[in-house]
Design a protein around this motif. Sequence first.
Motif, PDB file in Angstrom:
ATOM      1  N   HIS B 339       0.808  -1.138   0.001  1.00  0.00           N
ATOM      2  CA  HIS B 339       0.046  -0.016  -0.057  1.00  0.00           C
ATOM      3  C   HIS B 339       1.118   1.248  -0.400  1.00  0.00           C
ATOM      4  O   HIS B 339       1.815   1.626  -0.904  1.00  0.00           O
ATOM      5  CB  HIS B 339      -0.886   0.010   1.274  1.00  0.00           C
ATOM      6  CG  HIS B 339      -2.057  -1.276   1.743  1.00  0.00           C
ATOM      7  ND1 HIS B 339      -1.879  -1.835  -0.035  1.00  0.00           N
ATOM      8  CD2 HIS B 339      -3.140  -1.486   2.747  1.00  0.00           C
ATOM      9  CE1 HIS B 339      -3.082  -3.215   0.006  1.00  0.00           C
ATOM     10  NE2 HIS B 339      -3.203  -2.767   1.861  1.00  0.00           N
ATOM     11  N   ARG B 340       0.301   2.339   0.924  1.00  0.00           N
ATOM     12  CA  ARG B 340       1.586   3.363   1.001  1.00  0.00           C
ATOM     13  C   ARG B 340       2.636   3.118   2.219  1.00  0.00           C
ATOM     14  O   ARG B 340       2.769   4.300   3.051  1.00  0.00           O
ATOM     15  CB  ARG B 340      -0.042   3.990   0.869  1.00  0.00           C
ATOM     16  CG  ARG B 340      -0.742   4.723   0.784  1.00  0.00           C
ATOM     17  CD  ARG B 340      -0.083   5.921  -1.092  1.00  0.00           C
ATOM     18  NE  ARG B 340      -0.626   5.900  -2.176  1.00  0.00           N
ATOM     19  CZ  ARG B 340      -0.261   5.682  -3.482  1.00  0.00           C
ATOM     20  NH1 ARG B 340       0.382   6.809  -3.364  1.00  0.00           N
ATOM     21  NH2 ARG B 340      -1.452   5.994  -4.348  1.00  0.00           N
ATOM     22  N   GLN B 341       2.674   2.147   2.893  1.00  0.00           N
ATOM     23  CA  GLN B 341       3.233   1.579   4.155  1.00  0.00           C
ATOM     24  C   GLN B 341       5.007   2.095   3.839  1.00  0.00           C
ATOM     25  O   GLN B 341       5.498   2.112   2.387  1.00  0.00           O
ATOM     26  CB  GLN B 341       3.665   0.204   4.645  1.00  0.00           C
ATOM     27  CG  GLN B 341       2.710   0.447   5.309  1.00  0.00           C
ATOM     28  CD  GLN B 341       2.410  -1.828   5.673  1.00  0.00           C
ATOM     29  OE1 GLN B 341       2.279  -2.710   4.656  1.00  0.00           O
ATOM     30  NE2 GLN B 341       3.285  -1.227   6.115  1.00  0.00           N
ATOM     31  N   ILE B 361      20.869 -10.033   8.306  1.00  0.00           N
ATOM     32  CA  ILE B 361      20.810 -10.926   7.175  1.00  0.00           C
ATOM     33  C   ILE B 361      19.095  -9.838   7.816  1.00  0.00           C
ATOM     34  O   ILE B 361      18.363 -10.222   7.974  1.00  0.00           O
ATOM     35  CB  ILE B 361      19.842 -12.547   8.296  1.00  0.00           C
ATOM     36  CG1 ILE B 361      21.006 -13.026   7.743  1.00  0.00           C
ATOM     37  CG2 ILE B 361      19.123 -12.838   6.347  1.00  0.00           C
ATOM     38  CD1 ILE B 361      22.361 -13.891   7.237  1.00  0.00           C
ATOM     39  N   SER B 362      18.894  -9.367   6.215  1.00  0.00           N
ATOM     40  CA  SER B 362      17.622  -8.931   5.763  1.00  0.00           C
ATOM     41  C   SER B 362      17.091  -8.858   4.724  1.00  0.00           C
ATOM     42  O   SER B 362      17.960  -8.762   3.668  1.00  0.00           O
ATOM     43  CB  SER B 362      17.830  -6.983   6.553  1.00  0.00           C
ATOM     44  OG  SER B 362      17.359  -6.280   5.501  1.00  0.00           O
ATOM     45  N   LYS B 363      16.179  -8.985   4.711  1.00  0.00           N
ATOM     46  CA  LYS B 363      15.372  -9.288   3.310  1.00  0.00           C
ATOM     47  C   LYS B 363      14.091  -8.755   3.880  1.00  0.00           C
ATOM     48  O   LYS B 363      12.888  -8.294   3.983  1.00  0.00           O
ATOM     49  CB  LYS B 363      14.122 -11.051   4.099  1.00  0.00           C
ATOM     50  CG  LYS B 363      15.311 -12.056   3.686  1.00  0.00           C
ATOM     51  CD  LYS B 363      16.148 -11.917   2.655  1.00  0.00           C
ATOM     52  CE  LYS B 363      17.420 -13.732   3.098  1.00  0.00           C
ATOM     53  NZ  LYS B 363      17.995 -14.187   1.852  1.00  0.00           N
ATOM     54  N   GLY B 364      13.739  -7.592   2.601  1.00  0.00           N
ATOM     55  CA  GLY B 364      13.237  -6.673   2.672  1.00  0.00           C
ATOM     56  C   GLY B 364      12.118  -6.781   1.285  1.00  0.00           C
ATOM     57  O   GLY B 364      13.077  -6.763   0.188  1.00  0.00           O
ATOM     58  N   ILE B 365      10.657  -6.804   1.346  1.00  0.00           N
ATOM     59  CA  ILE B 365       9.602  -6.289   0.591  1.00  0.00           C
ATOM     60  C   ILE B 365       8.775  -5.677   0.235  1.00  0.00           C
ATOM     61  O   ILE B 365       8.597  -5.126   0.673  1.00  0.00           O
ATOM     62  CB  ILE B 365       8.937  -8.435   0.926  1.00  0.00           C
ATOM     63  CG1 ILE B 365       9.436  -8.938   0.940  1.00  0.00           C
ATOM     64  CG2 ILE B 365       7.699  -8.266  -0.788  1.00  0.00           C
ATOM     65  CD1 ILE B 365       8.590 -10.624   2.202  1.00  0.00           C
ATOM     66  N   SER B 366       9.112  -5.159  -0.814  1.00  0.00           N
ATOM     67  CA  SER B 366       8.188  -3.871  -1.551  1.00  0.00           C
ATOM     68  C   SER B 366       6.821  -3.860  -2.370  1.00  0.00           C
ATOM     69  O   SER B 366       7.162  -4.410  -3.028  1.00  0.00           O
ATOM     70  CB  SER B 366       8.950  -2.676  -1.616  1.00  0.00           C
ATOM     71  OG  SER B 366      10.399  -2.327  -1.133  1.00  0.00           O
ATOM     72  N   ALA B 367       5.525  -3.700  -1.869  1.00  0.00           N
ATOM     73  CA  ALA B 367       4.994  -4.229  -2.882  1.00  0.00           C
ATOM     74  C   ALA B 367       3.897  -3.103  -3.421  1.00  0.00           C
ATOM     75  O   ALA B 367       3.565  -2.431  -2.697  1.00  0.00           O
ATOM     76  CB  ALA B 367       3.959  -5.107  -2.298  1.00  0.00           C
ATOM     77  N   GLY B 368       3.195  -2.842  -4.176  1.00  0.00           N
ATOM     78  CA  GLY B 368       2.248  -1.302  -4.060  1.00  0.00           C
ATOM     79  C   GLY B 368       2.745  -0.507  -4.516  1.00  0.00           C
ATOM     80  O   GLY B 368       3.649  -0.596  -4.880  1.00  0.00           O
ATOM     81  N   HIS B 369       3.119   0.812  -3.415  1.00  0.00           N
ATOM     82  CA  HIS B 369       3.266   1.732  -3.627  1.00  0.00           C
ATOM     83  C   HIS B 369       4.419   2.008  -1.881  1.00  0.00           C
ATOM     84  O   HIS B 369       4.747   3.347  -2.087  1.00  0.00           O
ATOM     85  CB  HIS B 369       2.439   3.409  -3.506  1.00  0.00           C
ATOM     86  CG  HIS B 369       1.696   3.752  -4.505  1.00  0.00           C
ATOM     87  ND1 HIS B 369       0.602   3.099  -5.189  1.00  0.00           N
ATOM     88  CD2 HIS B 369       1.957   4.080  -5.504  1.00  0.00           C
ATOM     89  CE1 HIS B 369       0.369   3.480  -6.219  1.00  0.00           C
ATOM     90  NE2 HIS B 369       1.105   4.200  -6.884  1.00  0.00           N
ATOM     91  N   CYS B 402       6.559   0.332  -6.540  1.00  0.00           N
ATOM     92  CA  CYS B 402       7.378   0.495  -4.737  1.00  0.00           C
ATOM     93  C   CYS B 402       8.835   0.526  -5.389  1.00  0.00           C
ATOM     94  O   CYS B 402       9.148   0.848  -5.852  1.00  0.00           O
ATOM     95  CB  CYS B 402       7.632  -1.029  -4.727  1.00  0.00           C
ATOM     96  SG  CYS B 402       7.796  -2.391  -5.532  1.00  0.00           S
ATOM     97  N   GLN B 403       9.300   0.769  -4.152  1.00  0.00           N
ATOM     98  CA  GLN B 403      10.513   1.175  -4.141  1.00  0.00           C
ATOM     99  C   GLN B 403      11.749   0.575  -2.808  1.00  0.00           C
ATOM    100  O   GLN B 403      10.985   0.149  -2.208  1.00  0.00           O
ATOM    101  CB  GLN B 403      10.526   2.501  -3.443  1.00  0.00           C
ATOM    102  CG  GLN B 403      10.371   3.754  -4.336  1.00  0.00           C
ATOM    103  CD  GLN B 403       9.645   5.136  -3.836  1.00  0.00           C
ATOM    104  OE1 GLN B 403      10.908   5.956  -3.231  1.00  0.00           O
ATOM    105  NE2 GLN B 403       8.844   6.015  -5.206  1.00  0.00           N
ATOM    106  N   ALA B 404      13.164   0.144  -3.487  1.00  0.00           N
ATOM    107  CA  ALA B 404      13.714   0.227  -2.253  1.00  0.00           C
ATOM    108  C   ALA B 404      15.122   1.010  -2.157  1.00  0.00           C
ATOM    109  O   ALA B 404      15.339   0.580  -3.302  1.00  0.00           O
ATOM    110  CB  ALA B 404      13.674  -2.078  -2.704  1.00  0.00           C
TER     111      ALA B 404
END
Lengths: 436, 483, 255
Positions: B339-341, B361-369, B402-404
């Motif tokens: 979403h907009r998180q 160990i870091s796993k980032g997931i970006s979806a939507g906005h 989305c952005q990372a």
Amino acid sequence: MSSPVESFRPRALSGSSPTRIRSWDDARTHAEKALEVHAPPDRHDERWRYTRAQDFLPPLARSNETTASAERKLGTELTTPAPSEEILLLEDGKIGDPEARRRDGLRHGVTLRTMREAWTEDPALMKRIVLSSPIRDRYFVWWNTAHLDDGYVIVVPRERPHDRPLQILWQSPNAVVVRRLLLVLEPGARLDLVEGEAAYPNQLRHLVRDIHLDREATLHHALLDAPGVHENWLWTTGVVVDEGAAYHALGVHAGARKARHEICVDLSGSWAQATLDAAVLLPSKHVFDLQTEIVHRADATESRQRVHSATAARATAVYGGTIVVESATKGVVAHQQSRGLLLDPASDINSRPELHIRSDDVLCTHGASIGAIDPEGLFYLQSRGLNASQARALLLRAFALRVLETFPAAASEVLRTALAKRLEVLVRLLVPEVAL
Amino acid sequence: MNTSTDELTPLLQRGYEAGFVTDIETDQSPPGLSEEVITRLSETKKEPRYLLDWRLQAYRAWLEMKEPHWSIAAYPPIDYQAVSYYAAPRSVDPKRPKSLDEVDPRLLETYRKLGVPLHEQAALAGVAMDAVFDSVSVATTFRETLKKAGVIFCPFSEAAVEYPELVRQYLGSVVPYRDNFFAALNSAVFSDGSFVYVPPGVRCPMELSTYFRINAAKTGQFERTLIIADRGSYVSYLEGCTAPMRDENQLHAAVVELVALEGAEIRYATVQNWYPGDEEGRGGIYNFVTKRGDCRGARSKISWTQVETGSAITWKYPSCILRGDESVGEFYSVALARHRQQADTGTKMIHMGRRTRSVVISKGISAGHGRNAYRGMVRMAPTALHAHNYTRCDSLLIGPHCQAYTIPVLEVRHPSARVEHEATASKIADDQIFYCRQRGLDEETAVHLLVNGFCREVFQKLPLEFAVEAQKLIAVSLEGAVG
Amino acid sequence: MNNEQPLLDVRNLWIKAQDQFILNGLDLRIGLGEVHAIMGPNGSGKSTLVQSLAGHPGYTIEKGEISFDGEDLLTLTPEERARRGLFLAFQYPVEIAGLGNGYFLKAAVNAVREARGQTPYDAVEFLKVFRELAPLVGLGQDFLERGVNAGFSGGEKKRNEILQMLLLEPRLTLLDETDSGLDVDALKLVARGVNATRSKDRSIVLVTHYQRLLDYIDPDVVHILIKGRIVRSGTRELAREIEREGYEPLLTAMA
């Protein structure tokens, strides 16, 4: 840190818009105004954590040391090129080389002008460069414009044979040196450029480069600095890479009391490529802060960075590498690798990568490792009969030359030789007692 | 090849299951913050004088500080005078009920609905729970069992009265109130939280857990957790958090301090599922949290595991100060922003002792906005001889909007230290999706499998029930993210 | 070749990848229960053929028809093709670190079983079936815990492909250079797995560069694919001829 919320980098300057710049005087006025409005970057800007703006602003606190002769020799060794090569010796305010003093001194249609002349003769070109420059809104670029006597504009046409590297040696004994180079490669042009600065003790040197690569143009750029522990210098390089064009830079750096290179590349056309490699070999007490920024603005753009740093006692190496992938770009590839070798307990290496990804069609990788010379490698060489310092020297040399090995193969032999020679010299500075 | 992205259009609006409101009479302080409000808060909680003094010092320091804005999160200015700093169900006796039978049944029902029943017969086997509702702890289970082992597990406000020496010695010793803006705010107004002390040589017989629930509107939650593992002891602690769906943003500024003495080990896990706001970015919790562990003794170990799926904004960097020789720090994180998180999270590993080790160990997931940042620092001090760090951070992008961000800083000041870092950012590989589809799995299933595979390294670090919970949470969050 | 309606019927297939034609009007018919081998030099279009049959999104079908058991294959998604019984053993099986092999296999088997109207396996049933089949290709139970193909040796990857084929019980199996990079022992294991599935209602296509695999799996028909078309079809003898003389005579004849 600047807020990454908005698209990367456009920063409005209050009061004055660069779109109104039409002449040399306009540019100067614009820069002066900007300096009034903006303060120098401070440590709240994460990119200025390790070197400070004050390091590059006169007056500098000077030590009374005299030049070690070795330092000057390093800077001037470029003045003895092979006969087939072109060399341009740029001194303050005048073009030093007698042959180049004539406007047609650079053969094959290459034009060399001063910036003032270029603003009069080809204002359209100058405007284009000013407006698209990725470094136009940097404090020290305004500072450079405001303090500049004059700069040089070189335009390289497609016809120029690319098997002849161009060499530029910047040389001036003045206490404060402010330099500017605008380099344009016309569509399809190719150039191998070897560029070096000579060091004089207690100097403060500023050099701003604006490089524009039109469609399908290729520039191989060897950047050599001259080691000197009594100087401070700052380079700011902006590169615009148009469709299908490629910028490949390899810096060989020994640093200085405080030395910093900011290099910003805009991959603005699709299939544009950039390589920003560096070998940073810092003798005792030297500092070098490398800040790169690559912005992928178009589809299928590719970038690759490899930075190898080694530090002797009380030396500090810094690498900040920002990669931005703008939204709605497709098929972007970006790789960044940095390795650090601490040669002495009292040295330090800092690495600060920043990846900003705003598109999902990317492949972006980053790797960093920092440590000492590999003990396994040392043991292996010692088991073959080398003593410890020889083994260290060999491994350090391999570490440094590795950057050259992976540099794009299309670079000319002359450029490679210049880089290899400088690498050897710097490795020897770090491990003086060992015959390699 | 372009199987996925075009079809991976985000169209998710999956219900936030913890989004209900408990209808209960609440005592709530009027909005606003002043020395008077803090003094009243302290009086309500019948706190000893030393604590009030500390709060007031923190408050004065906070007044001098500026809200930090270096994270990727963009949000309208927060009006700190519009927040109510204390809210408690009227039915909760400040002196606390003696047994669960005395707890308001509506509160028990709330926790049952959230899947964390408080009755000891119904509770998850082997987990002792402190339930914090708005600003107060409503119940702490299995206290007797723990007491027999010598373990203290109680609400922070109780510890302040019952164990003042421990609290005075350790409070603010890892996160001083001047540490940062939000830590100072928390130090001034913190309401409740959990206190844990594990005596020397004791292996805590149960998992300890705190469930934080924000219920009241227009209120913030400012809990404070302090865990001390004395020499040679071991404790594993879990934290869960949810809040109702509300249109306005609510502030949550917590501080967690961990102290591990010689040879002690603390494992701290979080499954953070605060209300993330809706698809348009309306509402959601602003989660500004300072978590830090101090490996004070030799051979001590602190391990952070977090699964961050909630909150409109996450600002959180659980860190380790590796002071003791041969101490070990770990950070395992899955953070999801849809979403907009906006999630800006990561860790600091500060190596000071010899042969200290850390893993990130870091796993980032970006979806939507959604916008997701890993921000980390590994520092090897000149004293960190033969220290070692390994960091890996991967970002997965689902959908074109989305952005990372990945910002892993390394500072190395001794050559015998070794630091290695790897990072990747990419979409789910087309060939992996095709491979799964060739085996008969539809695209959505394929994406879930691949995302779970992406997170597995971190999920494995959670206790089993929570790992299952975390997997479900990720699946639910991504539902509909795949076309 | 049998005169009934073939299981797979490819007519006049033209395929493009990255703006280049890879297949130029290919025709191929495979009857039920038949084993066909497709041979050809590097770059002749063998992998393109089988990957596009499986629905790989990287290829554009410019022209042509493909029917599978009377149904138009081109309108189906990759997973629909898989659920109807089309199985591709990948030349380069994809690695998926983190995703447990056992979990993946069970999800795949059950997706296919449900599509066929069979009840999905529960964990116990799945494990039973796995234990029956895994020894056929020489894989042990430890392999269920590992990530899909992650860190597998070349041989293990290929055996994993064959195991999946055995589990999914496809009607048409496409083996894309399954023999490449295998030592003799691994090759025998793979062949044993393939031969175990041979029956009158299952068809197999072997794509291979060498005739080595054909020593262990006996094909009914051998096709030679050159420059995106089948230029010759014949019996096993054709494969032996290629082994002796190479593709050179055929290429010269074409030129």
